[in-house]
Enzyme design. Structure first.
Site, PDB file in Angstrom:
ATOM      1  N   GLU A 198       0.877  -1.177   0.000  1.00  0.00           N
ATOM      2  CA  GLU A 198       0.000   0.000   0.000  1.00  0.00           C
ATOM      3  C   GLU A 198       0.914   1.227   0.000  1.00  0.00           C
ATOM      4  O   GLU A 198       0.884   2.023  -0.929  1.00  0.00           O
ATOM      5  CB  GLU A 198      -0.912  -0.029   1.238  1.00  0.00           C
ATOM      6  CG  GLU A 198      -1.891   1.149   1.330  1.00  0.00           C
ATOM      7  CD  GLU A 198      -2.653   1.194   2.670  1.00  0.00           C
ATOM      8  OE1 GLU A 198      -2.189   0.569   3.653  1.00  0.00           O
ATOM      9  OE2 GLU A 198      -3.696   1.884   2.727  1.00  0.00           O
ATOM     10  N   ASP A 278     -12.460  -1.400   2.959  1.00  0.00           N
ATOM     11  CA  ASP A 278     -11.382  -1.033   3.879  1.00  0.00           C
ATOM     12  C   ASP A 278     -11.894  -0.361   5.158  1.00  0.00           C
ATOM     13  O   ASP A 278     -12.022  -1.019   6.190  1.00  0.00           O
ATOM     14  CB  ASP A 278     -10.352  -0.144   3.155  1.00  0.00           C
ATOM     15  CG  ASP A 278      -8.958  -0.197   3.747  1.00  0.00           C
ATOM     16  OD1 ASP A 278      -8.722  -1.035   4.614  1.00  0.00           O
ATOM     17  OD2 ASP A 278      -8.090   0.603   3.320  1.00  0.00           O
ATOM     18  N   ASP A 279     -12.178   0.937   5.092  1.00  0.00           N
ATOM     19  CA  ASP A 279     -12.601   1.725   6.265  1.00  0.00           C
ATOM     20  C   ASP A 279     -13.745   2.655   5.853  1.00  0.00           C
ATOM     21  O   ASP A 279     -13.552   3.875   5.747  1.00  0.00           O
ATOM     22  CB  ASP A 279     -11.428   2.596   6.750  1.00  0.00           C
ATOM     23  CG  ASP A 279     -10.224   1.785   7.176  1.00  0.00           C
ATOM     24  OD1 ASP A 279     -10.255   1.214   8.277  1.00  0.00           O
ATOM     25  OD2 ASP A 279      -9.260   1.701   6.390  1.00  0.00           O
TER      26      ASP A 279
HETATM   27  N1  ADE Z   1      -5.806   0.063   9.220  1.00  0.00           N
HETATM   28  C1  ADE Z   1      -6.975   0.558   8.819  1.00  0.00           C
HETATM   29  N2  ADE Z   1      -6.917   0.942   7.536  1.00  0.00           N
HETATM   30  C2  ADE Z   1      -5.671   0.662   7.104  1.00  0.00           C
HETATM   31  C3  ADE Z   1      -4.992   0.817   5.888  1.00  0.00           C
HETATM   32  N3  ADE Z   1      -5.608   1.331   4.815  1.00  0.00           N
HETATM   33  N4  ADE Z   1      -3.711   0.446   5.836  1.00  0.00           N
HETATM   34  C4  ADE Z   1      -3.102  -0.066   6.898  1.00  0.00           C
HETATM   35  N5  ADE Z   1      -3.687  -0.242   8.074  1.00  0.00           N
HETATM   36  C5  ADE Z   1      -4.960   0.119   8.179  1.00  0.00           C
HETATM   37 ZN    ZN Z   2      -6.855  -2.280   5.402  1.00  0.00          ZN
END
Ligand code: ADE
Ligand code: ZN
Length: 341
Positions: A198, A278-279
């Protein structure tokens, strides 16, 4: 003329109808805003600034600071995890998910009276009927010290825990304990995966594959920088759980818009890619929007979206007869709703 030509569903309805899996979802990062508002109506009277259309994070540290500022005080009990999971998982099911793999941040337990097994059972009890759920413990590169070390060691013996994930700041050193713990987790019957590629490059992904022995990588998009790494991912059947809209909002590796996103190149290179949100609280996205963005901005045809959904069902940790039933259903939906590109 065929007697009956199948209807072409609008794209959003087509996506919803695809049986699929969300395999990269942080429970804290998915925290429903309505719960934060209920817990502290004054502080959360306005929608968060990061929900603005044009908002971009300036760094992963800023993202983490906001994570802590918004959710650090919320996840204080198994009941809070349950309440969040109920809304999050219902939202997944409403978008056609048959399977969700979610992680929670393991060190959160260090300041909680409820135990890990209680938290995991609370999350699992929130799954709507028909949704298969697997719960992973997420930990950072520097978690294995002091009380964190005992917690990790203990977690590997919890029957409720399905797997472990390495997350957090990717450029912290990868410490020697990690490979040993990942191997021990597999011997204890847990699935193992890790965030990589990432913020760090393909070389770091190679280290994660070598030292941790994972078969799935969260993100992994910087593998496009190395033909050798792409060849290895293909050869070893490593799957990448990619979160394109997350990468845009975090401006990962120079990605300023979806048009820049390498998932098209990964897909075309024959890598097994899935998409996830993801979030979603911090990114203001949905799984449906991830699929829509593939179509709109990267030219994924409907049959290619079906292949992405298929990939997600193929990586799901379920018995083969369950996967087979989902894949049959996916094939039916594809025929019924996706005739025209
Ligand atoms: N924890 C939550 N979102 C994340 C992300 N995109 N990359 C790494 N750790 C995370
Ligand atoms: Zn993640």
């Amino acid at each position: 003329m065929p007697a009956e030509s199948p209807a072409v569903a609008p794209l959003r309805e087509f996506i919803r109808a695809l049986p699929k899996a969300e395999t990269h979802l942080h429970m804290e990062g998915a925290c429903p805003f309505e719960l934060l508002q209920r817990a502290d109506p004054v502080r959360h009277a306005r929608p968060p600034v990061f929900w603005e259309e044009s908002f971009k994070y300036t760094s992963f540290n800023q993202f983490m600071d906001l994570y802590v500022a918004y959710c650090g005080e919320f996840f204080t009990s198994a009941e809070r995890y349950h309440d969040a999971a109920r809304i999050v998982l219902a939202t997944c099911a409403a978008q056609g998910c048959r399977y969700v793999e979610t992680s929670f941040h393991l060190p959160t337990l260090l300041s909680m009276k409820d135990t890990g097994p209680e938290v995991i059972r609370a999350i699992k009890a929130a799954a709507p009927r028909g949704l298969e759920l697997r719960v992973f413990a997420g930990m950072c590169h520097d978690t294995y010290q002091g009380a964190g070390k005992d917690l990790v060691d203990d977690a590997l013996s919890w029957p409720e825990l399905d797997g472990i994930d390495l997350h957090g700041c990717e450029d912290l050193p990868l410490e020697p304990w990690t490979g040993e713990v990942w191997a021990r987790a597999r011997r204890a019957g847990k699935f193992t995966k890790a965030h990589a590629g990432e913020f760090m490059g393909a070389g770091f992904m190679e280290r994660i594959l070598d030292e941790l022995g994972v078969t799935r990588i969260e993100h992994g998009i910087r593998s496009v920088e190395s033909q050798a790494t792409l060849a290895r991912l293909r050869r070893e059947g490593i799957a990448l759980d990619v979160c394109p809209l997350s990468n845009v909002k975090l401006a990962v590796s120079g990605i300023r818009s979806m048009a820049d996103h390498p998932i098209r190149r990964l897909f075309d290179a024959g890598i097994t890619v899935t998409v996830s949100s993801d979030d979603p609280f911090f990114l203001n996205n949905t799984l449906t929007q991830e699929y829509e963005a593939l179509h709109r901005d990267l030219g994924f045809s409907r049959s290619e979206l079906v292949r992405v959904a298929e990939n997600s069902l193929r990586v799901a940790l379920v018995p083969e007869h369950v996967r087979g039933a989902w894949l049959n259903e996916l094939a039916d939906v594809a025929v019924r709703t996706a005739v025209a590109e």
